[in-house]
Motif scaffolding. Structure first.
Motif, mmCIF file in Angstrom:
data_model
loop_
_atom_site.group_PDB
_atom_site.id
_atom_site.type_symbol
_atom_site.label_atom_id
_atom_site.label_comp_id
_atom_site.label_asym_id
_atom_site.label_seq_id
_atom_site.Cartn_x
_atom_site.Cartn_y
_atom_site.Cartn_z
ATOM 1 N N MET A 190 3.176 -4.775 -4.226
ATOM 2 C CA MET A 190 1.984 -5.118 -4.992
ATOM 3 C C MET A 190 1.246 -3.873 -5.463
ATOM 4 O O MET A 190 0.824 -3.781 -6.624
ATOM 5 C CB MET A 190 1.057 -5.971 -4.129
ATOM 6 N N SER A 191 1.114 -2.873 -4.573
ATOM 7 C CA SER A 191 0.414 -1.643 -4.949
ATOM 8 C C SER A 191 1.163 -0.897 -6.050
ATOM 9 O O SER A 191 0.544 -0.323 -6.952
ATOM 10 C CB SER A 191 0.234 -0.745 -3.722
ATOM 11 N N GLU A 192 2.494 -0.915 -5.993
ATOM 12 C CA GLU A 192 3.279 -0.275 -7.049
ATOM 13 C C GLU A 192 3.116 -1.013 -8.368
ATOM 14 O O GLU A 192 3.075 -0.395 -9.439
ATOM 15 C CB GLU A 192 4.756 -0.221 -6.648
ATOM 16 N N HIS A 193 3.042 -2.326 -8.304
ATOM 17 C CA HIS A 193 2.877 -3.122 -9.521
ATOM 18 C C HIS A 193 1.566 -2.769 -10.217
ATOM 19 O O HIS A 193 1.507 -2.700 -11.454
ATOM 20 C CB HIS A 193 2.902 -4.609 -9.175
ATOM 21 N N TYR A 194 0.516 -2.520 -9.420
ATOM 22 C CA TYR A 194 -0.788 -2.203 -9.993
ATOM 23 C C TYR A 194 -1.016 -0.694 -10.124
ATOM 24 O O TYR A 194 -2.064 -0.274 -10.624
ATOM 25 C CB TYR A 194 -1.894 -2.830 -9.147
ATOM 26 N N GLY A 195 -0.067 0.104 -9.647
ATOM 27 C CA GLY A 195 -0.178 1.552 -9.809
ATOM 28 C C GLY A 195 -1.236 2.193 -8.938
ATOM 29 O O GLY A 195 -1.840 3.204 -9.322
ATOM 30 N N THR A 196 -1.485 1.619 -7.756
ATOM 31 C CA THR A 196 -2.486 2.165 -6.848
ATOM 32 C C THR A 196 -1.828 2.625 -5.557
ATOM 33 O O THR A 196 -0.752 2.134 -5.191
ATOM 34 C CB THR A 196 -3.573 1.115 -6.537
ATOM 35 N N ALA A 197 -2.438 3.585 -4.887
ATOM 36 C CA ALA A 197 -1.901 4.114 -3.631
ATOM 37 C C ALA A 197 -2.629 3.486 -2.451
ATOM 38 O O ALA A 197 -3.861 3.448 -2.431
ATOM 39 C CB ALA A 197 -2.055 5.631 -3.586
ATOM 40 N N VAL A 198 -1.880 2.994 -1.463
ATOM 41 C CA VAL A 198 -2.462 2.382 -0.275
ATOM 42 C C VAL A 198 -2.642 3.452 0.800
ATOM 43 O O VAL A 198 -1.668 4.072 1.242
ATOM 44 C CB VAL A 198 -1.584 1.241 0.266
ATOM 45 N N ILE A 199 -3.874 3.678 1.218
ATOM 46 C CA ILE A 199 -4.181 4.644 2.283
ATOM 47 C C ILE A 199 -4.975 3.901 3.351
ATOM 48 O O ILE A 199 -6.203 3.773 3.253
ATOM 49 C CB ILE A 199 -4.973 5.850 1.759
ATOM 50 N N PRO A 200 -4.302 3.374 4.389
ATOM 51 C CA PRO A 200 -5.010 2.587 5.405
ATOM 52 C C PRO A 200 -6.038 3.429 6.158
ATOM 53 O O PRO A 200 -5.858 4.632 6.355
ATOM 54 C CB PRO A 200 -3.888 2.122 6.352
ATOM 55 N N ALA A 201 -7.125 2.768 6.552
ATOM 56 C CA ALA A 201 -8.104 3.423 7.412
ATOM 57 C C ALA A 201 -7.466 3.711 8.763
ATOM 58 O O ALA A 201 -6.623 2.954 9.235
ATOM 59 C CB ALA A 201 -9.330 2.525 7.593
ATOM 60 N N ARG A 202 -7.840 4.820 9.390
ATOM 61 C CA ARG A 202 -7.303 5.147 10.704
ATOM 62 C C ARG A 202 -7.813 4.157 11.746
ATOM 63 O O ARG A 202 -8.864 3.553 11.581
ATOM 64 C CB ARG A 202 -7.718 6.573 11.094
ATOM 65 N N VAL A 203 -7.042 3.997 12.800
ATOM 66 C CA VAL A 203 -7.412 3.061 13.867
ATOM 67 C C VAL A 203 -8.728 3.490 14.504
ATOM 68 O O VAL A 203 -8.918 4.660 14.839
ATOM 69 C CB VAL A 203 -6.296 3.005 14.932
ATOM 70 N N ARG A 204 -9.626 2.518 14.648
ATOM 71 C CA ARG A 204 -10.952 2.742 15.256
ATOM 72 C C ARG A 204 -11.737 3.838 14.539
ATOM 73 O O ARG A 204 -12.483 4.597 15.129
ATOM 74 C CB ARG A 204 -10.826 3.077 16.750
ATOM 75 N N LYS A 205 -11.566 3.910 13.191
ATOM 76 C CA LYS A 205 -12.324 4.854 12.377
ATOM 77 C C LYS A 205 -13.009 4.097 11.244
ATOM 78 O O LYS A 205 -12.599 4.160 10.085
ATOM 79 C CB LYS A 205 -11.389 5.952 11.806
ATOM 80 N N PRO A 206 -14.071 3.321 11.534
ATOM 81 C CA PRO A 206 -14.724 2.531 10.499
ATOM 82 C C PRO A 206 -15.326 3.355 9.371
ATOM 83 O O PRO A 206 -15.526 2.844 8.275
ATOM 84 C CB PRO A 206 -15.820 1.778 11.279
ATOM 85 N N LYS A 207 -15.595 4.647 9.634
ATOM 86 C CA LYS A 207 -16.161 5.481 8.582
ATOM 87 C C LYS A 207 -15.150 5.802 7.488
ATOM 88 O O LYS A 207 -15.520 6.346 6.448
ATOM 89 C CB LYS A 207 -16.718 6.776 9.183
ATOM 90 N N ASP A 208 -13.855 5.475 7.714
ATOM 91 C CA ASP A 208 -12.865 5.663 6.665
ATOM 92 C C ASP A 208 -13.075 4.662 5.535
ATOM 93 O O ASP A 208 -12.630 4.889 4.412
ATOM 94 C CB ASP A 208 -11.440 5.508 7.221
#
Length: 275
Positions: free
Chosen positions: A149-167
């Motif tokens: 899906m991200s490739e279809h829309y041309g966006t990069a997925v960068i998940p938030a780090r575990v237990r890092k809500p400030k991400d």
């Protein structure tokens, strides 16, 4: 102090014991507390970071649910609330679903992109199984369908780090505000279909996005229209269609079974696993 049960009084007693063993005179408790407050003031300092318009979209599920009443049985079915927030303008999209499965997760993203009228360059989700297959500090493994899906829309997925809500602070903050502004505001209403619930959410969402900021001029909507909408990447001509992946073993009749339907594959793959 970040550990459970640790207090300033306990730390002061340990500090006094260390001073006695080393032959030093310890600070009194009041001076010890003042020094700690001075230390905490410096180490906990924060700085506001302005995000580039059109750069990031933060997504998450709200912790609270909203009930939908089944007309035939009268049973209350929990509806889960999806939240998507543009990091720069704070413009938000909210939609309710009856599940948090992958189909609903992908559909929510597709509808959010349609709502915004464009795509950000970066997508920041939480570490849900519907988005991230394996959590890693450096190289998390993105779910295959989510990656497509991200490739279809041309966006990069960068998940938030575990237990890092400030991400993804905007999604975390907006989830809390939406829990009050939308979910709590609808608590006295009864909904007998998901469509009725989402229509009510849409009305409340408009109020939320057009509500004036408290400490600066404008609203989420006006900031989005003036600063961010033009910077979003255009939507693809065709929206993404969800593909469900399954691992199957090719049988001796060179067929695989998917949802009780048999499909033939080249005989060279007999007893091999295919996707």
């Amino acid at each position: 102090m970040t550990k459970s049960g640790v207090t300033l009084s306990l730390l002061w007693n340990e500090y006094c014991e260390e001073c006695r063993l080393s032959g030093e005179i310890p600070f009194m408790y009041t001076q010890f507390c003042k020094n700690y407050r001075d230390f905490a003031t410096v180490t906990k300092a924060t700085m506001h970071i302005d995000r580039k318009p059109g750069e990031q979209l933060e997504v998450d599920w709200a912790g609270q649910t909203t009930p939908v009443i089944d007309r035939s049985t009268g049973e209350a079915i929990n509806a889960y609330i999806f939240v998507a927030v543009l990091s720069s303008s704070k413009y938000a999209y909210v939609e309710a679903f009856l599940s948090q499965n992958q189909e609903c997760w992908i559909t929510a993203h597709i509808n959010a992109y349609k709502f915004f009228g464009g795509v950000t360059r970066i997508l920041i989700p939480d570490n849900l199984k519907t988005g991230v297959e394996r959590v890693s500090w450096y190289t998390p493994i993105i779910n295959k369908t989510y990656h497509e899906m991200s490739e279809h829309y041309g966006t990069a997925v960068i998940p938030a780090r575990v237990r890092k809500p400030k991400d993804k602070p905007n999604a975390e903050g907006t989830v809390g505000v939406i829990s009050t502004w939308i979910i709590a505001a609808l608590r006295h209403q009864k909904f007998f279909s998901l469509r009725d619930l989402n229509e009510a959410i849409s009305d409340k969402l408009y109020e939320f996005n057009t509500k004036p900021f408290q400490k600066k001029p404008g609203s989420r909507l006006s900031t989005f229209l003036e600063e961010e909408r033009a910077t979003l990447m255009p939507l693809p001509k065709v929206q993404y269609e969800l593909a469900t992946w399954k691992i199957a073993t090719v049988q001796f009749n060179y067929h695989i079974s998917v949802e009780k339907m048999n499909y033939s594959v080249p005989y060279e793959y007999i007893k091999h696993k295919v996707a």
